[in-house]
Structure formats: structure tokens, C-alpha cells
Design an enzyme around this catalytic site. Structure first.
Site, mmCIF file in Angstrom:
data_model
loop_
_atom_site.group_PDB
_atom_site.id
_atom_site.type_symbol
_atom_site.label_atom_id
_atom_site.label_comp_id
_atom_site.label_asym_id
_atom_site.label_seq_id
_atom_site.Cartn_x
_atom_site.Cartn_y
_atom_site.Cartn_z
ATOM 1 N N THR A 126 30.360 46.390 48.368
ATOM 2 C CA THR A 126 30.820 45.267 47.547
ATOM 3 C C THR A 126 32.165 44.748 48.052
ATOM 4 O O THR A 126 32.485 43.565 47.930
ATOM 5 C CB THR A 126 30.942 45.727 46.074
ATOM 6 N N VAL A 127 32.922 45.645 48.677
ATOM 7 C CA VAL A 127 34.251 45.293 49.171
ATOM 8 C C VAL A 127 34.223 44.143 50.181
ATOM 9 O O VAL A 127 35.187 43.417 50.347
ATOM 10 C CB VAL A 127 34.906 46.559 49.799
ATOM 11 N N PHE A 158 29.054 26.189 45.519
ATOM 12 C CA PHE A 158 28.335 27.131 46.364
ATOM 13 C C PHE A 158 26.941 26.600 46.625
ATOM 14 O O PHE A 158 26.453 25.737 45.900
ATOM 15 C CB PHE A 158 28.275 28.503 45.680
ATOM 16 N N HIS A 183 21.247 39.320 55.412
ATOM 17 C CA HIS A 183 22.377 39.406 54.503
ATOM 18 C C HIS A 183 22.077 40.164 53.214
ATOM 19 O O HIS A 183 22.905 40.908 52.717
ATOM 20 C CB HIS A 183 22.780 37.973 54.152
ATOM 21 N N TYR A 184 20.894 39.968 52.679
ATOM 22 C CA TYR A 184 20.668 40.461 51.318
ATOM 23 C C TYR A 184 19.181 40.716 51.100
ATOM 24 O O TYR A 184 18.339 39.970 51.597
ATOM 25 C CB TYR A 184 21.159 39.406 50.323
ATOM 26 N N HIS A 235 21.528 34.822 55.950
ATOM 27 C CA HIS A 235 22.669 33.949 55.652
ATOM 28 C C HIS A 235 22.847 33.045 56.852
ATOM 29 O O HIS A 235 22.811 33.508 57.991
ATOM 30 C CB HIS A 235 23.921 34.813 55.436
ATOM 31 N N LEU A 270 30.211 38.212 58.481
ATOM 32 C CA LEU A 270 29.910 37.029 57.683
ATOM 33 C C LEU A 270 31.052 36.015 57.677
ATOM 34 O O LEU A 270 32.214 36.375 57.517
ATOM 35 C CB LEU A 270 29.656 37.463 56.235
ATOM 36 N N ARG A 325 17.812 34.438 46.771
ATOM 37 C CA ARG A 325 18.975 34.557 45.890
ATOM 38 C C ARG A 325 19.954 33.421 46.168
ATOM 39 O O ARG A 325 20.163 33.040 47.313
ATOM 40 C CB ARG A 325 19.688 35.878 46.154
ATOM 41 N N GLU A 350 29.981 31.441 52.697
ATOM 42 C CA GLU A 350 29.494 30.141 52.269
ATOM 43 C C GLU A 350 30.621 29.299 51.665
ATOM 44 O O GLU A 350 30.552 28.079 51.633
ATOM 45 C CB GLU A 350 28.407 30.372 51.216
ATOM 46 N N ALA A 354 28.006 47.664 41.075
ATOM 47 C CA ALA A 354 27.055 47.966 40.000
ATOM 48 C C ALA A 354 27.334 49.345 39.409
ATOM 49 O O ALA A 354 27.370 49.515 38.187
ATOM 50 C CB ALA A 354 25.624 47.889 40.536
ATOM 51 N N GLY A 363 29.536 51.436 44.015
ATOM 52 C CA GLY A 363 29.878 50.056 44.326
ATOM 53 C C GLY A 363 30.086 49.274 43.029
ATOM 54 O O GLY A 363 30.310 49.850 41.971
ATOM 55 N N PHE A 419 26.139 62.881 49.239
ATOM 56 C CA PHE A 419 25.042 62.059 49.746
ATOM 57 C C PHE A 419 23.732 62.474 49.074
ATOM 58 O O PHE A 419 23.237 63.587 49.280
ATOM 59 C CB PHE A 419 24.977 62.285 51.267
ATOM 60 N N ALA A 420 23.173 61.589 48.253
ATOM 61 C CA ALA A 420 21.957 61.930 47.510
ATOM 62 C C ALA A 420 20.769 62.031 48.453
ATOM 63 O O ALA A 420 20.557 61.154 49.297
ATOM 64 C CB ALA A 420 21.680 60.899 46.435
ATOM 65 N N ARG A 460 20.238 29.042 51.052
ATOM 66 C CA ARG A 460 20.352 29.762 52.322
ATOM 67 C C ARG A 460 19.046 29.826 53.107
ATOM 68 O O ARG A 460 19.045 29.748 54.326
ATOM 69 C CB ARG A 460 20.850 31.172 52.051
ATOM 70 N N GLN A 514 17.018 37.876 52.676
ATOM 71 C CA GLN A 514 17.800 36.660 52.891
ATOM 72 C C GLN A 514 18.541 36.668 54.218
ATOM 73 O O GLN A 514 19.247 37.612 54.531
ATOM 74 C CB GLN A 514 18.822 36.521 51.759
HETATM 75 C C1 LIG Z 1 29.416 40.334 53.900
HETATM 76 C C2 LIG Z 1 28.824 40.104 52.540
HETATM 77 C C3 LIG Z 1 29.347 39.139 51.713
HETATM 78 C C4 LIG Z 1 28.829 38.921 50.446
HETATM 79 N N1 LIG Z 1 29.368 37.937 49.676
HETATM 80 C C5 LIG Z 1 28.860 37.731 48.442
HETATM 81 C C6 LIG Z 1 29.407 36.721 47.606
HETATM 82 O O1 LIG Z 1 30.351 36.020 47.977
HETATM 83 N N2 LIG Z 1 28.884 36.553 46.383
HETATM 84 C C7 LIG Z 1 27.860 37.321 45.916
HETATM 85 O O2 LIG Z 1 27.464 37.136 44.787
HETATM 86 N N3 LIG Z 1 27.328 38.289 46.688
HETATM 87 C C8 LIG Z 1 27.797 38.507 47.937
HETATM 88 N N4 LIG Z 1 27.229 39.474 48.724
HETATM 89 C C9 LIG Z 1 26.219 40.363 48.167
HETATM 90 C C10 LIG Z 1 26.861 41.446 47.335
HETATM 91 O O3 LIG Z 1 28.138 41.752 47.831
HETATM 92 C C11 LIG Z 1 26.071 42.744 47.318
HETATM 93 O O4 LIG Z 1 24.773 42.461 46.978
HETATM 94 C C12 LIG Z 1 26.647 43.694 46.310
HETATM 95 O O5 LIG Z 1 27.997 43.919 46.561
HETATM 96 C C13 LIG Z 1 25.919 45.005 46.250
HETATM 97 O O6 LIG Z 1 26.606 45.851 45.336
HETATM 98 P P1 LIG Z 1 26.002 47.212 44.838
HETATM 99 O O7 LIG Z 1 26.920 47.752 43.807
HETATM 100 O O8 LIG Z 1 24.595 47.034 44.476
HETATM 101 O O9 LIG Z 1 26.027 48.144 46.117
HETATM 102 P P2 LIG Z 1 27.180 48.559 47.137
HETATM 103 O O10 LIG Z 1 28.469 47.935 46.872
HETATM 104 O O11 LIG Z 1 26.592 48.419 48.490
HETATM 105 O O12 LIG Z 1 27.382 50.080 46.814
HETATM 106 C C14 LIG Z 1 26.409 51.037 47.114
HETATM 107 C C15 LIG Z 1 26.923 52.367 46.660
HETATM 108 O O13 LIG Z 1 25.906 53.331 46.724
HETATM 109 C C16 LIG Z 1 26.365 54.474 47.376
HETATM 110 N N5 LIG Z 1 25.236 55.106 48.048
HETATM 111 C C17 LIG Z 1 24.328 54.527 48.851
HETATM 112 N N6 LIG Z 1 23.464 55.448 49.286
HETATM 113 C C18 LIG Z 1 23.833 56.637 48.747
HETATM 114 C C19 LIG Z 1 23.333 57.959 48.818
HETATM 115 N N7 LIG Z 1 22.278 58.284 49.560
HETATM 116 N N8 LIG Z 1 23.969 58.912 48.123
HETATM 117 C C20 LIG Z 1 25.062 58.628 47.380
HETATM 118 N N9 LIG Z 1 25.558 57.391 47.273
HETATM 119 C C21 LIG Z 1 24.949 56.412 47.945
HETATM 120 C C22 LIG Z 1 27.418 53.994 48.326
HETATM 121 O O14 LIG Z 1 28.323 55.023 48.601
HETATM 122 C C23 LIG Z 1 28.062 52.890 47.513
HETATM 123 O O15 LIG Z 1 29.052 53.431 46.677
HETATM 124 C C24 LIG Z 1 27.739 39.687 50.001
HETATM 125 C C25 LIG Z 1 27.200 40.651 50.830
HETATM 126 C C26 LIG Z 1 27.692 40.837 52.103
HETATM 127 C C27 LIG Z 1 27.025 41.802 53.009
#
Ligand SMILES: Cc1cc2nc3c(=O)[nH]c(=O)nc-3n(C[C@H](O)[C@H](O)[C@H](O)COP(=O)(O)OP(=O)(O)OC[C@H]3O[C@@H](n4cnc5c(N)ncnc54)[C@H](O)[C@@H]3O)c2cc1C
Ligand code: SF4
Ligand code: FES
Lengths: 262, 136, 588
Positions: free
Chosen positions: C46-47, C117, C359-360, C233, C243, C394, C246, C16, C14, C157-158, C291, C231
Site C-alpha cells: 500500500t505504501v 482521475f 498493476h492490479y 496501467h 508506476l 477497477r 494517473e 486493509a 497493509g 510468513f503464512a 485504464r 488491470q
Molecule cells: C504502484 C501502485 C500504485 C497504486 N496507486 C493507487 C492509487 O493511487 N489509488 C488506489 O486506489 N489504488 C492504488 N493502487 C492499488 C492499491 O495500492 C493496492 O490495491 C492496495 O494497496 C492493496 O492493499 P492491501 O492492504 O490489500 O495489500 P498490501 O498493501 O499489498 O499488503 C499485503 C500485506 O499482506 C502481507 N502478506 C502477504 N503475503 C503474506 C504471507 N504469506 N504471510 C504473511 N503476510 C503476508 C504483506 O506482508 C502485507 O502486509 C496502486 C498500486 C500500485 C502497485
């Protein structure tokens, strides 16, 4: 939601689902399931109902259930669709046939292999190669809303592969770079910050590139995000033609091969 | 970015294109028709070139036009050439995207401009022919 | 079995994970990086992020402002050194993403545009219409494509962390296409697996958010920090939980109860301005409050009977009609698309039904400011980590920026750490992987005796329900005890899950079962952390302990897995320049 009050209590829908289990059999088959009909259910909800309540062996991909992750593309009654965005009510009371996206190799049930698409995305260099370097301390590149509008549409692609499943040129020739990868290449070519359209030209203008497109136009019609890859390809064809005439008429104006800059 | 590939690749099912694939969808059928009928467009272009070659010889020019074979060819080719013309006109807004600020110029206007141009040129040609016939 | 090796292994593709991978590519292109992801990276959750990402960029803003908003938003449970680092590094990271092609929305002069925001004093949220996360993720993914030293393990899948001599040295991952278990070693492992909203029934989170990485670390003995803070939302669509960003309120949308009253004014969130007033929407008040406070206001309004009733529970109205079609199409087009598709209404003319939705997760794997966990070699970033930036609540749009800042920081720290490491203990790691393979085979591939067969879906639903009932917006000692009790039973029942699918190829029933195990683990840590915190702070509201209690609880909770109930320990919050104060939103 609003429509959900009209849920018909005992109504059911018949689903004919494509099954391919390589561990069990070389040959695919169709399997019939009966699921409850709900006004507010999408095809993906019905598939999840099957998996949770009827047959745990059915495999398919999904994640966001809001039409943005691009995982859940399948053929629904022969049309490439996002199943999280296709309502049962639009098919009811007729049976619904669900198959994996056309033309792609099938790994299992409704799951296709799309690795080649990602390889192609890399081949066309679908990333920003800046026209001029800029230090972080200098802040952002300036880009006017009008410049943004030039490529914005092509940047909306969610890689759902529906356009490939609608494209007979891809069906006949799987080496074809295809609608989405070409649209994404064009997205960067048209970005005011980018300076590498020459670098992408060899691949885009190649036989497997835009010239494999015979303008069926279905890609644009089935695209759930209104990306219009057909337009991207036609625009690239115009560029390629200009490029060709330039190289014939003014040989010294030929595009330059930039130094290695991957 | 390389991707990891399985040591032994999984079995995959490949579905061949069905023989009658182009009958399954109108757009596929129309596409197939274009592929098949493009010979007429090519033929018409050839015919035009033959006319151009006779431009200095009015008699040969007329003879070619009046030849019964040419008439048959025209009757046959006309609908297909029209079909292709319409296709091209409708494709123009895809190839030629014009922005006014952040807004796209309506594709109908761009395609429409083609049709308007077509009509204008056709009317002009008929008018010239009319005058030419009148003065002859 | 053959050991696959990398210098650094990232679990999660994702925001991060990809940011971390690129950081290593930039830092040292000679290091080999593996990115293991259970879905193709561009499918990661994240998409779905819509609204935007916060960073100070405009002259009317200041670093100090962003720090204060974040700390007060967190109800003083954020580590202030971490917040300072984050806020200072945020603009650079956001500009970097712009240089990588992210199509940020722009001002007429070509500079990036920002929007207001919730909980932010000044507009500082960068956005790409209302598909910010989508554009960020695709820009990161496409940028990552150009690095030859990054190898993707798509759809792997880990299942377990490989730990030797107290160091984390890799994972085992199920290659979904073939069903093979891959032992993948890395001198350092960075967990970027996202949150776990799916433990609740009604969530904005995608199906893949099951807390996998948190559970992996937890099982390996690493603490989960601040898990009680989840959290809600305030504006999700009833039924689906999709969602409504906001940003719709940032752009002027208002919340109305069943009588059409802007009820937030009754909950200490300031006075409303008319929607036509140039002062509307006013930052840090009313609809732009934080929130936790908005979601709590909904719940109280519901108890008064002032919300509307629908098939999917109670709801209120979000009204954006006054924005007009043109502005809606330009600023929040996706909101319009979602409402039309999933609710069958057009927000240009109609009210949107909304209710609070999970949400979070503020909590996660315990890390410091460099993403280091207490286990050498194990790092975490993104939503699965808790580096104590978000505290008890958050602020919207801090999370997307957090992915970038801490993704990059964890990667740099990991690069440094691996410099001093030698070869892998091959045979030990392979032995662990063999054991893991045997465990999965034994557990899920032995034909069952048909006795006590349990279904994955039934246990999942029961877990969802008990989480909402006992650990939702308002909690009590009693409700949390009951939830913990039910979770314990569910864990027992989960041992009797039997699969119908025994095939190797893309066995999604197996992954669903493994995900259920993960979810039950983190649900348990959440319930027990919540039970132990006998105060109310931010998103954690105890009706039996309604006050914030700085004397006893200005502390992070740390949950450790044991054979029985989790053990809860505490760690002091880092306070530097901003002593705990009252959270004031709206005029007082
Ligand atoms: C609908 C929605 C809207 C949001 N809008 C905002 C916003 O406007 N602004 C903001 O700041 N934040 C927003 N957030 C929060 C933010 O989007 C998320 O906190 C953030 O995208 C998380 O990113 P990440 O990289 O940590 O994880 P993710 O993007 O969730 O990625 C997780 C990754 O881990 C991998 N993974 C998971 N488990 C395993 C496993 N067992 N083995 C191998 N791979 C695994 C998945 O395949 C994926 O690639 C929103 C969240 C939601 C739900
Ligand atoms: S262009 Fe459209 S149909 Fe094709 S992959 Fe992208 S979003 Fe899907
Ligand atoms: S599930 Fe994400 S697009 Fe359908």
C-alpha cells in the site's frame, strides 16, 4: 532507461558482501561476487542477480524497488544508502562493499533487527491525539495548506533507518530514541489537529530523547527523503528549553499531565 | 501495540563501535573536535564572569586582561570559540524554521542574519572602543 | 510446538489489514487480535500507491455519480449492491482517516482537496501529494500502535490455513527470524494479503505481491472469483515497471505517439482539448478514460507501428512539461523524483517514456459485501479479495478506499461471528501444524540427490513470460491454452526445486520457493478462467471473441482447485438499478 543503451557488454563489477549465517558460524565474513555491470542497475539489482544466479543463500530485505517502502537500507562503501536507489554506475569500476546498516544487531547477512525503533515509535506516541474531538458527521478537521506545510516534511519518513546508521550517538547508546522516531513525534506535535505535545514531552525531553543528540547532523545528510530529523530535534530542544524556563520562572505555568489517553 | 517475540530469541551479531570511528568521516571528526574543544568555550565564559566581577575596579579589570596568561589563553581559545560560533550560527536555521505561507524561509537567510548581526555588533564595538580610546 | 491464540487473526499488515485491526480495537478492545505479516506492516505494498483515494465529499458531486462511474468502469460486472454500499460508506471512512492524522492535501479554506482521475465523471479523488498510499499506510500503522489488544507478528510468513470441521481457525506461519513454524489460531481469520502482480514480468507491484492469500484460500477449497480480470496501467516506466501515477494525467498530462499525436482520440475516447484550454483535462475522456481502454489503445497503436522503440520494448510519451515546475513540484513531486532517479530525465523539461504495465488484480478470494468467504470463519479484504466491487476493470483510486471500507466491514462481521464460538480444538490444530512443518522439512530441507535440480529464478521467469505471451492485454483461445500447458509443466518442474540454503535463520530462499508455489497456483486459476470466458469485457479482451456477451457472461467466474485443471463455475452478477449499457467515454 535513457542511459541503458550504453550498457557495456562484458564489463563486470566486484561486490564484497557481508555474510553472517548464525546457523553456520558465530563470526561474520566478507564474500566476493562478480556480477555483470549494467548502466541502469542499482545495487539491489546486483544483489538480486547474486541471489538468483550465483548464491541462493544470500539474504537481504527488499520490496518496492522504488525508494518508498524503506526495506533495502544497507551500508554501501560505508555510507548508509537505499540500495534500490544507488546505481552501480556511480561506483564503477571500483569494487562495491555492501554491509548491513551500522550499529544495529545483525540477524542474518544484510538483515538487521529494527524492533527497537518500532518500540520507540510507540513510546513517543507517534499518532494523532486530537486537540478537540470531532464526530465523523462533522466532517474533516480544517487545516490550511500553510498549517500542513509546518509538519509535512517530518511526515515523509519511510522508516528506512539510514539516519540511525549514520548517528554515532545511537552507536554509543542504543537506548537513544533516535532521529526518525523523534522527527515523527515532532511531526505530530506540529500538526495543527494535535493537542498532545505535553503528553509526549516526558519521553522526548528525557535523557534518551533529544538530549542524547550531540548535533553531528549526519542524519539529515543521509536521509533519502529529505526529512531533516536534525532540524526536528533542534526544534524540540528549543521547545524543551522554553518549557524549562517556564517551569522555573512561572511554576504555576508548568505543563499539565493530561489524564490517561492512550 | 505489543509485538510477538520469539520463544528463543535468534542469535544476533553485535558490532562494537570501532575505536577510530570518529576518524572515518569528516562530520564525525568535526563533531569530536567540538566535544574536545568545548572546554575553551567554557573557559572563555568563566573568564568573562571574572571580568564582570571586576567591573567596579578598573585596575584589576585591566590587570586581568593584560596578564600574559590571559593573552596566551585568548590566542588558544579564539579559533575554537570561532569554530563553535560558526557551528551555532549554522544550526540556527535548523532550530528556527520560519514559514512564509507554505514556503520555508531560506535557511541561508536565517543563518546569514546571524552573521550580519555579528558583524554589526563587532563593528559597533570597535567603533565604541575607538571613540573611548580617542577620548581617553 | 505451542498454540498461539487470538480471537481474530489478520493475515497481512497493509492498508486493509491495519484498517481491520483498528476496527476491532474500536469495536471491542477486549478481543485479542493478531496481525501476521511477512514484512513489517509499514513496508506493505500500500505504501507505493501514489495517486489518491476516491470518495464523494464535494457539493458538486453525488453518490449516484460515483456509483455509475464505478459500475460502467467495471463494464457492468460489479455487484451493484456492493458498489452502493461502498460508495455510501467511502466518505465516512476517508474522514475517519483524516481524523487519524493522514496529511491530505488541502484547499486554501482548509478542506480536503480532490483531483480528477481516470473514468470518473467528477473530481473526487482525495490525495496526499502523490504519496497517498504511503501517507495512508503510515497513518494507519501509527494509529494502530496505540491499541494494546493488537499483537503484531512481524516478518512471519503464512504457509497454510488451519481448517477444522469446515471452519477456518488460524494459520501456520514461518517466523523468519528463527525459522520456527508457529501455529497461530484465531476464531476468525481475515486475509488481507494483497494482489499478485508478480506473476507477470512487467509490473508496478512490489516483490512481495505474490498472491499468497489467494493461493491459501484456493488450496483450502475456496473459490477465486473473476481471476481473468487483470488491470494494465497505461503508464509504467519501461524496464523497471515503476508506476507513473494517473494523477499526472489528472493534473493535465497528455499521451503522445511517436509523431507527437494525442493518439487516444483515434480510439473512441473523445476529442482532445488544447492543454491551455480551461476545459482540459476533461473527465472521462482522452487521457482520463479508464485504464483498460487506454492500455488497449496503446497496444493497437503499437501494432500500427506508431509507438517508439526502446531497449525495454515499445513505449509512448507522457508529456507534463506544460504544467510547469511549480505545479509539478506541488502536485506530483514523486513523479519528478522517480523520473530523475530511474530514467535520468526531468519531466519539467522532458517527455516521460511510458508503456502499459500490470498493476492490479480485480479478481481474488470470493467474498460477499461483508468480506465473508463461503468458508465459515474465513474473511478477506483488500486486493486479495474479490467482493465484486471492481468487476471487469477497477477505476483508479477506488482501491485505496476499498481497503478501508471492506477492511472495516470484514472486521465487524468477524467480530460478530466470533461471539458465538467456544474453545479451540487445540490438539487437532497442533496436529495440522506438525504436518505442515513436516511437509516443509521434507520438501525443502532434505539434502537433495542433485538430480533434476531446478532453479527458482528460471521457473519464475518462464512463468512470467508465458503469462505475458498468453494472458496479456489481448488473449485468444490458442494463446491461453498454450499458457495453461506451460504452467502445468512449470508446476511439475517446481517440484524439483532444491534449496541451497538449509538454514533456519531468515531463509529468504525458502520464502521465494513458497512464493513461487503460490504464484503458480493463482496463475493457473487466471489462465483457466480467461480461457473459459469467451467474450471481451473490460480488461479481458479476447481477439477471437471481441464482443461483450451479456446473455452468457454477465456472470462472475469461480475457479476451484482440483487435482487436475481448475474447475470453473459461474455466479450471476447482482444488477439492481443500473441495467447493462454501453460504456461511453468521450462524445459519441
Ligand atoms: C504502484 C501502485 C500504485 C497504486 N496507486 C493507487 C492509487 O493511487 N489509488 C488506489 O486506489 N489504488 C492504488 N493502487 C492499488 C492499491 O495500492 C493496492 O490495491 C492496495 O494497496 C492493496 O492493499 P492491501 O492492504 O490489500 O495489500 P498490501 O498493501 O499489498 O499488503 C499485503 C500485506 O499482506 C502481507 N502478506 C502477504 N503475503 C503474506 C504471507 N504469506 N504471510 C504473511 N503476510 C503476508 C504483506 O506482508 C502485507 O502486509 C496502486 C498500486 C500500485 C502497485
Ligand atoms: S528520517 Fe530519513 S533516514 Fe531516517 S528513517 Fe526516516 S526517511 Fe530514513
Ligand atoms: S526496496 Fe523499497 S525502499 Fe528500496
Amino acid at each position: 532507461m535513457a542511459a541503458s543503451n550504453t550498457t557495456t557488454s562484458n564489463a563486470v563489477v566486484t561486490m564484497d558482501v557481508f555474510r553472517y549465517e548464525p546457523d553456520a558460524s558465530e563470526l561474520p565474513r566478507m564474500q566476493r561476487y562478480t556480477v555483470p555491470f549494467r548502466e541502469d542497475w542499482v545495487v539491489l539489482d546486483a544483489l538480486n542477480h547474486i541471489k538468483d544466479e550465483i548464491d541462493g543463500t544470500l539474504s537481504f530485505r527488499w520490496s518496492c524497488r522504488m525508494g518508498v517502502c524503506g526495506s533495502c537500507g544497507m551500508m554501501v562503501n560505508g555510507e548508509p544508502r537505499l540500495t534500490c536507489n544507488s546505481f552501480l554506475r556511480d561506483y564503477y569500476p571500483n569494487p562495491i562493499r555492501v554491509e548491513p546498516l551500522s550499529y544495529f544487531p545483525v540477524i542474518r547477512d544484510l538483515i538487521i533487527n529494527l524492533d527497537h525503533f518500532l518500540d520507540k515509535l510507540e513510546e513517543v506516541k507517534a499518532w494523532l491525539i486530537p486537540a478537540e474531538d470531532r464526530e465523523l458527521s462533522e466532517g474533516e478537521y480544517r487545516q490550511s495548506p500553510a498549517q500542513l506545510a509546518q509538519y509535512k516534511q517530518f511526515s515523509m519518513c519511510i522508516n528506512c533507518m539510514l539516519c540511525y546508521a549514520a548517528c554515532p550517538a545511537y552507536g554509543h547508546h542504543s537506548e537513544f530514541i533516535g532521529p526518525a522516531a523523534l522527527a515523527l513525534a515532532q511531526r505530530y506535535n506540529m500538526d495543527s489537529r494535535d493537542g498532545a505535545s505535553d503528553e509526549r514531552a516526558d519521553v522526548i525531553f528525557s535523557e534518551e530523547g533529544i538530549w542524547d543528540c550531540t548535533f553531528v547532523g549526519e542524519c539529515a545528510r543521509v536521509c533519502p527523503k529529505n526529512v531533516d530529523p536534525a532540524s526536528a530535534i533542534q526544534q524540540a530542544k528549543v521547545e524543551a528549553t522554553k518549557d524549562f524556563f517556564k517551569s522555573v520562572l512561572v511554576p504555576w505555568g508548568k505543563r499539565q499531565q493530561p489524564a490517561e489517553s492512550r | 501495540m505489543p509485538r510477538h517475540q520469539p520463544a528463543t530469541p535468534a542469535k544476533q551479531h553485535i558490532r562494537p563501535m570501532p575505536v577510530g570511528w570518529w576518524l572515518k568521516r569528516t562530520s564525525y571528526f568535526l563533531f569530536m573536535m567540538r566535544e574536545l574543544t568545548c572546554v575553551f568555550v567554557g573557559g572563555y565564559a568563566l573568564f568573562l564572569l571574572m571580568l564582570v566581577a571586576r567591573i567596579g575596579e578598573p585596575d584589576a579589570f585591566a590587570a586581568l586582561l593584560e596578564h600574559p596568561g590571559s593573552l596566551v589563553f585568548h590566542v588558544l581559545a579564539l579559533p575554537f570559540v570561532l569554530y563553535h560560533t560558526i557551528t551555532w550560527f549554522n544550526v540556527t536555521p535548523k532550530a528556527l524554521v520560519i514559514y512564509r505561507g507554505e514556503e520555508k524561509v531560506n535557511p541561508v537567510i536565517i543563518a546569514g542574519a546571524n552573521y550580519v548581526g555579528w558583524i554589526v555588533v563587532s563593528v559597533a564595538l570597535i567603533w565604541i572602543a575607538w571613540i573611548a580610546i580617542g577620548s581617553a | 510446538m505451542e498454540l498461539l491464540t487470538h480471537d481474530i487473526l489478520i493475515v497481512g499488515g497493509g492498508g486493509a489489514g491495519l484498517r481491520a485491526a483498528i476496527a476491532i480495537g474500536e469495536e471491542n478492545p477486549k478481543l485479542s487480535v493478531g496481525v501476521v505479516s511477512k514484512v513489517y506492516p509499514m513496508r506493505s505494498h500500500t505504501v507505493s500507491a501514489e495517486g489518491g483515494a476516491a470518495a464523494v465529499i464535494k457539493p458538486n458531486d453525488s453518490i449516484e455519480n460515483h456509483i455509475y462511474d464505478t459500475i460502467s468502469g467495471a463494464d457492468w460486472l460489479a455487484d451493484q449492491d456492493v458498489v452502493e454500499t461502498f460508495v455510501n460508506q467511502a466518505p465516512e471512512e476517508m474522514i475517519q482517516l483524516e481524523h487519524w492524522g493522514c496529511p491530505w492535501s488541502r484547499e486554501p479554506d482548509g478542506s480536503v482537496a480532490v483531483r480528477p482521475f481516470g473514468g470518473m465523471k467528477i473530481e473526487r479523488t482525495w490525495f496526499a501529494a502523490d504519496k497517498t498510499g504511503f501517507h495512508m499506510l503510515h497513518a494507519l500503522f501509527q494509529t494502530a500502535l496505540k491499541y494494546d489488544n493488537i499483537t503484531r507478528y512481524d516478518e512471519c510468513f503464512a504457509t497454510k490455513l488451519l481448517v477444522h470441521d469446515g471452519r477456518c481457525l488460524g494459520v501456520t506461519a514461518l517466523e523468519l527470524q528463527t525459522g520456527q513454524l508457529l501455529p497461530i489460531a484465531g476464531k476468525a481469520v481475515i486475509l488481507c494479503t494483497g494482489g499478485g502482480g508478480r506473476i507477470f514480468p512487467f509490473t508496478t507491484n512490489a516483490a512481495i505481491k505474490n498472491g499468497d492469500g489467494m493461493a491459501l484460500a484456493y488450496r483450502a477449497g475456496v473459490a477465486l472469483k473473476d481471476m481473468e480480470f487483470v488491470q494494465y496501467h497505461p503508464t509504467g516506466l519501461p524496464g523497471t515497471g515503476i508506476l507513473i501515477t494517473e494523477a499526472s494525467r489528472g493534473e493535465g498530462g497528455i499521451l503522445l505517439n511517436k509523431d507527437g499525436r494525442r493518439y487516444l482520440q483515434d480510439y473512441d475516447l473523445g476529442e482532445p482539448f488544447d492543454v491551455t484550454s480551461p476545459e482540459h483535462p476533461r473527465k472521462r475522456t482522452m487521457e482520463l478514460g479508464p485504464r483498460d481502454r487506454l492500455s488497449q489503445a496503446f497496444e493497437l497503436e503499437r501494432q500500427k507501428g506508431l509507438t517508439l522503440k526502446g531497449e525495454y520494448g515499445d513505449y509512448v510519451h507522457l508529456d507534463v512539461t506544460h504544467m510547469g515546475q511549480k505545479k509539478i513540484n506541488k502536485k506530483i513531486p514523486f513523479v519528478r523524483e522517480l523520473c530523475r532517479n530511474y530514467v535520468g530525465i526531468d519531466p519539467v523539461h522532458e517527455f516521460i517514456p511510458v508503456r502499459p504495465v500490470i498493476h492490479y488484480m480485480m479478481g481474488g478470494v470470493h467474498t460477499n459485501v461483508d468480506g465473508e468467504t463461503p468458508m465459515p470463519g474465513l474473511y478477506a479484504a483488500g486486493e486479495c479479495a474479490c467482493g465484486s466491487l471492481n468487476g471487469a476493470n477497477r477505476l483508479g483510486s477506488n482501491s485505496l478506499t476499498e481497503l478501508l471500507v471492506f477492511g472495516a466491514r470484514a472486521a465487524r462481521a468477524a467480530v460478530k461471528y466470533t461471539e458465538s464460538l467456544g474453545d479451540f480444538p487445540q490438539s487437532e490444530l497442533l496436529a495440522q501444524a506438525q504436518d505442515e512443518q513436516a511437509r516443509i522439512r521434507e520438501r525443502y530441507f532434505k539434502p537433495g540427490d542433485g538430480k533434476g535440480k531446478e532453479s527458482i529464478a528460471a521457473i519464475r521467469t518462464a512463468m512470467n513470460d508465458t503469462m505475458e505471451d498468453g494472458a496479456g492485454i489481448y488473449r485468444t483461445d490458442e494463446s491461453l491454452r498454450k499458457t495453461s500447458e506451460i504452467l502445468r509443466e512449470l508446476k511439475e518442474r517446481a517440484k524439483n526445486v532444491e534449496l541451497a540454503d538449509h538454514s533456519l535463520s531468515f531463509n529468504t530462499e525458502l520464502t521465494a520457493a513458497l512464493e513461487l508455489e503460490y504464484m503458480l497456483d493463482i496463475a493457473e486459476s487466471l489462465a483457466h478462467s480467461a480461457l473459459a470466458r469467451t467474450e471481451s469485457r473490460g480488461s479481458h479482451q479476447r481477439t477471437d471473441h471481441p464482443q461483450r456477451d451479456d446473455d452468457n457472461f454477465l456472470k462472475h467466474s469461480l475457479a476451484y482447485q482440483t487435482d487436475g485443471d481448475p474447475r470453473i463455475e459461474y455466479l450471476d452478477v447482482v444488477i439492481t438499478k443500473w441495467p447493462p449499457g454501453e460504456r461511453v467515454y468521450g462524445s459519441k
